[in-house]
Design a protein around this motif. Structure first.
Motif, PDB file in Angstrom:
ATOM      1  N   ARG A   1      -0.647 -35.796   7.062  1.00 58.79           N
ATOM      2  CA  ARG A   1      -1.915 -35.192   7.472  1.00 58.79           C
ATOM      3  C   ARG A   1      -2.214 -35.470   8.948  1.00 58.79           C
ATOM      4  O   ARG A   1      -2.747 -34.644   9.655  1.00 58.79           O
ATOM      5  N   CYS A   2      -1.839 -36.631   9.401  1.00 59.52           N
ATOM      6  CA  CYS A   2      -2.089 -36.990  10.798  1.00 59.52           C
ATOM      7  C   CYS A   2      -1.354 -36.048  11.745  1.00 59.52           C
ATOM      8  O   CYS A   2      -1.882 -35.686  12.787  1.00 59.52           O
TER       9      CYS A   2
ATOM     10  N   ILE B   1      -1.770 -34.458 -12.231  1.00 62.86           N
ATOM     11  CA  ILE B   1      -1.501 -33.814 -10.961  1.00 62.86           C
ATOM     12  C   ILE B   1      -2.226 -34.555  -9.836  1.00 62.86           C
ATOM     13  O   ILE B   1      -1.651 -34.792  -8.775  1.00 62.86           O
ATOM     14  N   LEU B   2      -3.489 -34.904 -10.070  1.00 61.70           N
ATOM     15  CA  LEU B   2      -4.246 -35.622  -9.046  1.00 61.70           C
ATOM     16  C   LEU B   2      -3.606 -36.966  -8.717  1.00 61.70           C
ATOM     17  O   LEU B   2      -3.518 -37.356  -7.548  1.00 61.70           O
ATOM     18  N   GLU B   3      -3.164 -37.655  -9.748  1.00 60.57           N
ATOM     19  CA  GLU B   3      -2.518 -38.951  -9.526  1.00 60.57           C
ATOM     20  C   GLU B   3      -1.219 -38.781  -8.741  1.00 60.57           C
ATOM     21  O   GLU B   3      -0.915 -39.554  -7.836  1.00 60.57           O
ATOM     22  N   ARG B   4      -0.457 -37.762  -9.071  1.00 61.07           N
ATOM     23  CA  ARG B   4       0.793 -37.493  -8.348  1.00 61.07           C
ATOM     24  C   ARG B   4       0.496 -37.185  -6.881  1.00 61.07           C
ATOM     25  O   ARG B   4       1.182 -37.673  -5.981  1.00 61.07           O
ATOM     26  N   ASN B   5      -0.544 -36.394  -6.620  1.00 68.86           N
ATOM     27  CA  ASN B   5      -0.916 -36.073  -5.242  1.00 68.86           C
ATOM     28  C   ASN B   5      -1.366 -37.320  -4.482  1.00 68.86           C
ATOM     29  O   ASN B   5      -1.018 -37.501  -3.317  1.00 68.86           O
ATOM     30  N   ARG B   6      -2.171 -38.169  -5.145  1.00 67.78           N
ATOM     31  CA  ARG B   6      -2.607 -39.412  -4.506  1.00 67.78           C
ATOM     32  C   ARG B   6      -1.418 -40.288  -4.144  1.00 67.78           C
ATOM     33  O   ARG B   6      -1.353 -40.853  -3.053  1.00 67.78           O
ATOM     34  N   THR B   7      -0.469 -40.386  -5.056  1.00 74.98           N
ATOM     35  CA  THR B   7       0.730 -41.190  -4.812  1.00 74.98           C
ATOM     36  C   THR B   7       1.527 -40.619  -3.649  1.00 74.98           C
ATOM     37  O   THR B   7       1.992 -41.360  -2.773  1.00 74.98           O
ATOM     38  N   TRP B   8       1.681 -39.307  -3.622  1.00 73.02           N
ATOM     39  CA  TRP B   8       2.445 -38.690  -2.530  1.00 73.02           C
ATOM     40  C   TRP B   8       1.770 -38.941  -1.190  1.00 73.02           C
ATOM     41  O   TRP B   8       2.414 -39.296  -0.208  1.00 73.02           O
ATOM     42  N   ARG B   9       0.431 -38.768  -1.131  1.00 76.83           N
ATOM     43  CA  ARG B   9      -0.291 -39.009   0.120  1.00 76.83           C
ATOM     44  C   ARG B   9      -0.182 -40.463   0.556  1.00 76.83           C
ATOM     45  O   ARG B   9      -0.073 -40.765   1.734  1.00 76.83           O
TER      46      ARG B   9
END
Length: 130
Positions: free
Chosen positions: A16-17, A1-9
Motif C-alpha cells: 500500500r505504501c 476472506i477478511l482474515e486472509r486479507n489481513r494476513t496478506w497485508r
C-alpha cells in the motif's frame, strides 16, 4: 476472506505504501490547492451527492476529472464525486472518451458536469494557465 486479507497485508506491508507514494509524487508534481473535507462535501452537494457520471450510486470517492497522470490539477474545480465503479474504470482516461463508452452516457449530464466545474465543452481538457 477478511482474515486472509489481513494476513496478506501484514505479510506485505510495503504494498500500500508504494501505491500511496506514487500518488503523492504525482500530486506533488501538479498544481494543487488545499481544501478541507467540508469544502469537498459542499462541492459534492453541487452534484446532488451522487456519482457525477452514472447518477445511480452515491458518491464514494473523489475523481480527478482531468487525471493527475495526465497533468490535471488537484483543485476542487477538477474533482467530481464518483462511485467506486466509475472511478476505477475511468482510471487515467480522457473523461469524454471514457464517458461516451459507458451505457449511461448522456450529453445532458456531460454538459451539467462541465457547467458545474466551470469548463467549456470545446476546451474541457485544457490545463489552466497558472
Amino acid at each position: 476472506i477478511l482474515e486472509r486479507n489481513r494476513t496478506w497485508r501484514k505479510n506485505n506491508p510495503g504494498h500500500r505504501c508504494i501505491r500511496q507514494r506514487r500518488r503523492i509524487a504525482r500530486k506533488n508534481e501538479v498544481h494543487a490547492t488545499k481544501y478541507s473535507r467540508q469544502d469537498l462535501q459542499d462541492h459534492y452537494k453541487r452534484f446532488g451527492d451522487k456519482c457525477a457520471y452514472c447518477r445511480d450510486r452515491p458518491q464514494e470517492s473523489p475523481d480527478h476529472f482531468i487525471p493527475l497522470a495526465k497533468g490535471g490539477c488537484d483543485v476542487l474545480s477538477n474533482i467530481v464525486p464518483a462511485c467506486q465503479s466509475c472511478n476505477s474504470s475511468k482510471r487515467d482516461c480522457d473523461p469524454l472518451e471514457w464517458f461516451q463508452r459507458q451505457e449511461f452516457w448522456s450529453d445532458r449530464q456531460w454538459r451539467k458536469i462541465l457547467k458545474t466545474l466551470g469548463k467549456d465543452p470545446d476546451s474541457y481538457n485544457q490545463l489552466p494557465l497558472l
